[in-house]
Design a protein around this motif. Structure first.
Motif, mmCIF file in Angstrom:
data_model
loop_
_atom_site.group_PDB
_atom_site.id
_atom_site.type_symbol
_atom_site.label_atom_id
_atom_site.label_comp_id
_atom_site.label_asym_id
_atom_site.label_seq_id
_atom_site.Cartn_x
_atom_site.Cartn_y
_atom_site.Cartn_z
ATOM 1 N N LYS A 272 2.162 26.191 30.469
ATOM 2 C CA LYS A 272 3.198 26.925 29.729
ATOM 3 C C LYS A 272 3.820 28.007 30.615
ATOM 4 N N GLN A 273 2.987 28.685 31.386
ATOM 5 C CA GLN A 273 3.496 29.744 32.238
ATOM 6 C C GLN A 273 4.409 29.199 33.339
ATOM 7 N N ASN A 274 4.059 28.038 33.877
ATOM 8 C CA ASN A 274 4.807 27.491 35.008
ATOM 9 C C ASN A 274 6.041 26.706 34.586
ATOM 10 N N TYR A 275 5.950 25.988 33.470
ATOM 11 C CA TYR A 275 7.037 25.086 33.084
ATOM 12 C C TYR A 275 7.719 25.460 31.765
ATOM 13 N N GLY A 276 7.216 26.463 31.092
ATOM 14 C CA GLY A 276 7.850 26.899 29.865
ATOM 15 C C GLY A 276 7.291 26.224 28.630
ATOM 16 N N GLU A 277 7.799 26.623 27.478
ATOM 17 C CA GLU A 277 7.260 26.152 26.201
ATOM 18 C C GLU A 277 7.753 24.764 25.812
ATOM 19 N N LYS A 278 8.827 24.290 26.437
ATOM 20 C CA LYS A 278 9.429 23.030 26.011
ATOM 21 C C LYS A 278 8.873 21.805 26.727
ATOM 22 N N VAL A 279 7.994 21.999 27.701
ATOM 23 C CA VAL A 279 7.431 20.849 28.400
ATOM 24 C C VAL A 279 6.491 20.094 27.467
ATOM 25 N N LEU A 280 6.643 18.777 27.416
ATOM 26 C CA LEU A 280 5.780 17.932 26.589
ATOM 27 C C LEU A 280 4.497 17.616 27.348
ATOM 28 N N ILE A 281 3.362 17.882 26.713
ATOM 29 C CA ILE A 281 2.064 17.567 27.307
ATOM 30 C C ILE A 281 1.458 16.422 26.506
ATOM 31 N N GLN A 282 1.373 15.268 27.127
ATOM 32 C CA GLN A 282 0.793 14.110 26.451
ATOM 33 C C GLN A 282 -0.652 13.933 26.904
ATOM 34 N N PHE A 283 -1.578 14.047 25.963
ATOM 35 C CA PHE A 283 -2.988 13.782 26.247
ATOM 36 C C PHE A 283 -3.205 12.271 26.241
ATOM 37 N N GLU A 284 -3.792 11.770 27.294
ATOM 38 C CA GLU A 284 -3.958 10.320 27.426
ATOM 39 C C GLU A 284 -5.406 9.969 27.756
ATOM 40 N N ASP A 285 -5.980 9.111 26.950
ATOM 41 C CA ASP A 285 -7.314 8.553 27.200
ATOM 42 C C ASP A 285 -8.402 9.624 27.337
ATOM 43 N N ALA A 287 -11.717 11.215 25.434
ATOM 44 C CA ALA A 287 -12.721 10.710 24.497
ATOM 45 C C ALA A 287 -12.484 11.309 23.116
ATOM 46 N N ASN A 288 -12.941 10.595 22.087
ATOM 47 C CA ASN A 288 -12.704 11.011 20.699
ATOM 48 C C ASN A 288 -13.083 12.459 20.442
ATOM 49 N N HIS A 289 -14.263 12.845 20.935
ATOM 50 C CA HIS A 289 -14.773 14.172 20.591
ATOM 51 C C HIS A 289 -13.918 15.294 21.172
ATOM 52 N N ASN A 290 -13.107 14.996 22.196
ATOM 53 C CA ASN A 290 -12.204 16.002 22.745
ATOM 54 C C ASN A 290 -10.760 15.818 22.279
ATOM 55 N N ALA A 291 -10.350 14.582 22.069
ATOM 56 C CA ALA A 291 -8.948 14.300 21.747
ATOM 57 C C ALA A 291 -8.496 15.003 20.473
ATOM 58 N N PHE A 292 -9.284 14.884 19.407
ATOM 59 C CA PHE A 292 -8.912 15.505 18.141
ATOM 60 C C PHE A 292 -8.965 17.030 18.235
ATOM 61 N N ASP A 293 -9.961 17.546 18.945
ATOM 62 C CA ASP A 293 -10.086 19.000 19.093
ATOM 63 C C ASP A 293 -8.897 19.587 19.855
ATOM 64 N N LEU A 294 -8.454 18.890 20.902
ATOM 65 C CA LEU A 294 -7.331 19.391 21.700
ATOM 66 C C LEU A 294 -6.040 19.421 20.889
ATOM 67 N N LEU A 295 -5.819 18.371 20.087
ATOM 68 C CA LEU A 295 -4.629 18.360 19.235
ATOM 69 C C LEU A 295 -4.664 19.510 18.228
ATOM 70 N N ALA A 296 -5.834 19.702 17.620
ATOM 71 C CA ALA A 296 -5.961 20.762 16.620
ATOM 72 C C ALA A 296 -5.806 22.140 17.246
ATOM 73 N N ARG A 297 -6.351 22.313 18.440
ATOM 74 C CA ARG A 297 -6.349 23.642 19.075
ATOM 75 C C ARG A 297 -4.979 24.030 19.602
ATOM 76 N N TYR A 298 -4.257 23.051 20.195
ATOM 77 C CA TYR A 298 -3.006 23.385 20.873
ATOM 78 C C TYR A 298 -1.760 22.887 20.150
ATOM 79 N N GLY A 299 -1.933 22.250 19.002
ATOM 80 C CA GLY A 299 -0.794 21.726 18.265
ATOM 81 C C GLY A 299 0.171 22.787 17.782
ATOM 82 N N THR A 300 -0.294 24.005 17.618
ATOM 83 C CA THR A 300 0.573 25.081 17.122
ATOM 84 C C THR A 300 1.072 26.007 18.219
ATOM 85 N N THR A 301 0.567 25.846 19.434
ATOM 86 C CA THR A 301 0.960 26.744 20.528
ATOM 87 C C THR A 301 1.704 26.037 21.651
ATOM 88 N N HIS A 302 1.554 24.712 21.733
ATOM 89 C CA HIS A 302 2.186 23.930 22.789
ATOM 90 C C HIS A 302 2.857 22.695 22.177
#
Length: 450
Positions: A272-285, A287-302
């Protein structure tokens, strides 16, 4: 604004550059072959240009055109003597490359040929991919990219993205600044823990972000210079890779818990600091235990997106909506049974429930009751709730235990059956006959299909 033309000397050979196309410091070469445009703000800041001409131009995949350089271009960019005298069209180049690729017997050989082309002549690579998408898509992406990731250490020749490992903890922003492009719009990032159906491939999962971003360009029209593939190397639990002399990643067990969370948090903040708020970050592949947590944690900030959870879900929902024209009814009038309760299965189920809720103005918890999931231990029911992973718990409904798919079909009597499991040959004749016995339209469709 009129373009200002200026002659700049560098590397012993002048090259005419369009100042409107000049990049900011570290932005790399932007000559008359480039597509990037500097913003007004960038134009008034100090900037430098690495000159692309002569020998260096032929080795820059962004601008190299090989034998397609015209006589005028060869004169202007000091290419005389660096190329054979023949000038050929891109179309002829394309026919030659496709002929050569088709001579290879193994898909991995074709993959390597395509990667070599991408590293040498980017425009020809995308021209080839766009014009031959049905033939080449399975080569540059699934299924061939899976084999490429498994053997990535052996076939690795030139880095195609950013590798950010635990060694760079505390310095991730500096690493991001090492990437030559500044106007990044899309980042595809993986930690390599769940590559396709192949499991933990660690640092060698880079083939997935590279392949996925090739599709962003070829199918979505996103400029290659706006795409950034990243692999986060937090170790691997794959013993075979840890003992492989050609493995290119950290030789240590995967970071977990707070160490992993802190590393990811630093990465997300640095992006976010380097590329700004509009850069799309796609999480790819992930594991389940991290994928859902990352979406929940950063879905409102990124601006984040998980293709395995959300991308697959959107495609399946679109297919269901289209199928309703044939089978009739609304989404809420059908009963759904999934084989597979991982990222794809639960992601699709959630999107169906959300759309049902939107259409009927019914609470989403009520809509979820129309959707049932079967995992490796059988039907997901409330009696199993305590032992379930958190992302499966919303789908644990009241029902007696059912141990396999066929029994679940007979018990639930779904009107929609969706497979999201990596295990093949599970939609057996018995399963198909069972679901068609109480779905007249499906029976007709299946009869036509087979």
């Amino acid at each position: 604004m009129e373009s200002t033309m200026k002659e700049i000397r560098g590397g012993g050979a002048p090259c005419v550059l369009d100042m409107d196309d000049a990049a900011t410091v570290g932005g790399g070469v932007e000559d008359t072959y480039g597509e990037d445009r500097a913003t007004e703000e960038q134009l008034v800041t100090p900037w430098t240009v690495s000159v692309a001409s002569g020998y260096n131009l032929l080795r820059d995949p962004r601008y190299n055109k090989g034998l397609a350089f015209t006589e005028k271009e060869r004169e202007t960019h000091y290419l005389r003597g660096l190329l054979p005298p023949t000038v050929i069209s891109q179309e002829l180049q394309e026919r030659k490359i496709m002929h050569n690729i088709r001579q290879y017997q193994l898909p991995l050989q074709r993959y390597m040929a395509m990667m070599d082309l991408q590293e040498g002549n980017e425009r020809l690579f995308y021209k080839l991919l766009i014009d031959n998408v049905e033939e080449l898509l399975p080569i540059v992406y699934t299924p061939t990219v899976g084999e490429a990731c498994q053997k990535y250490g052996s076939i690795f020749s030139r880095p195609q993205g950013l590798y950010i490992s635990l060694k760079e903890k505390g310095k991730i922003l500096e690493v991001l600044k090492n990437w030559p492009e500044r106007s990044i719009q899309v980042i595809v990032v993986t930690d390599g823990e769940r590559i396709l159906g192949l499991g933990d491939l660690g640092c060698q999962g880079m083939g997935i972000p590279v392949g996925k971003l090739s599709l962003y360009t070829a199918l979505g029209g996103v400029r290659p210079s706006a795409c950034l593939p990243i692999t986060l190397d937090v170790g691997t639990n794959n013993e075979e890779l840890l003992n492989d002399e050609f493995y290119i990643g950290l030789r240590q067990r995967r970071a977990i818990g707070q160490e992993y969370a802190d590393f990811l948090h630093e990465f997300m903040a640095a992006v976010k600091q380097n590329y700004g708020e509009k850069v799309l970050i796609q999480f790819e592949d992930f594991a389940n235990h991290n994928a859902f947590d990352l979406l929940a944690r950063y879905g409102t900030t990124h601006l984040v997106f998980n293709d395995d959870i959300q991308g697959t879900a959107s495609v399946v929902l679109a297919g269901l909506v289209a199928a309703l024209k044939l089978v009739g009814g609304t989404l809420a009038e059908h009963t759904y049974l999934f084989l597979g309760a991982g990222e794809a299965g639960t992601g699709i189920a959630e999107l169906i429930a959300l759309e049902m809720s939107r259409q009927t103005k019914t609470p989403i918890d009520e809509c979820r009751k129309k959707i049932w999931l079967v995992d490796s231990k059988g039907l997901i029911v409330s009696a199993r709730k305590e032992s379930l992973q958190h992302f499966k718990k919303p789908w644990a409904h009241e029902h007696e235990h059912v141990g396999n798919l066929l029994d679940a079909v007979n018990a639930i009597k779904p009107t929609v059956l969706i497979g999201t499991s990596g295990k093949g040959q599970t939609f057996t004749q018995e399963v198909v006959e069972a679901i068609s016995s109480f779905n007249e339209v499906i029976s007709t469709v299946l009869t036509c299909y087979f």
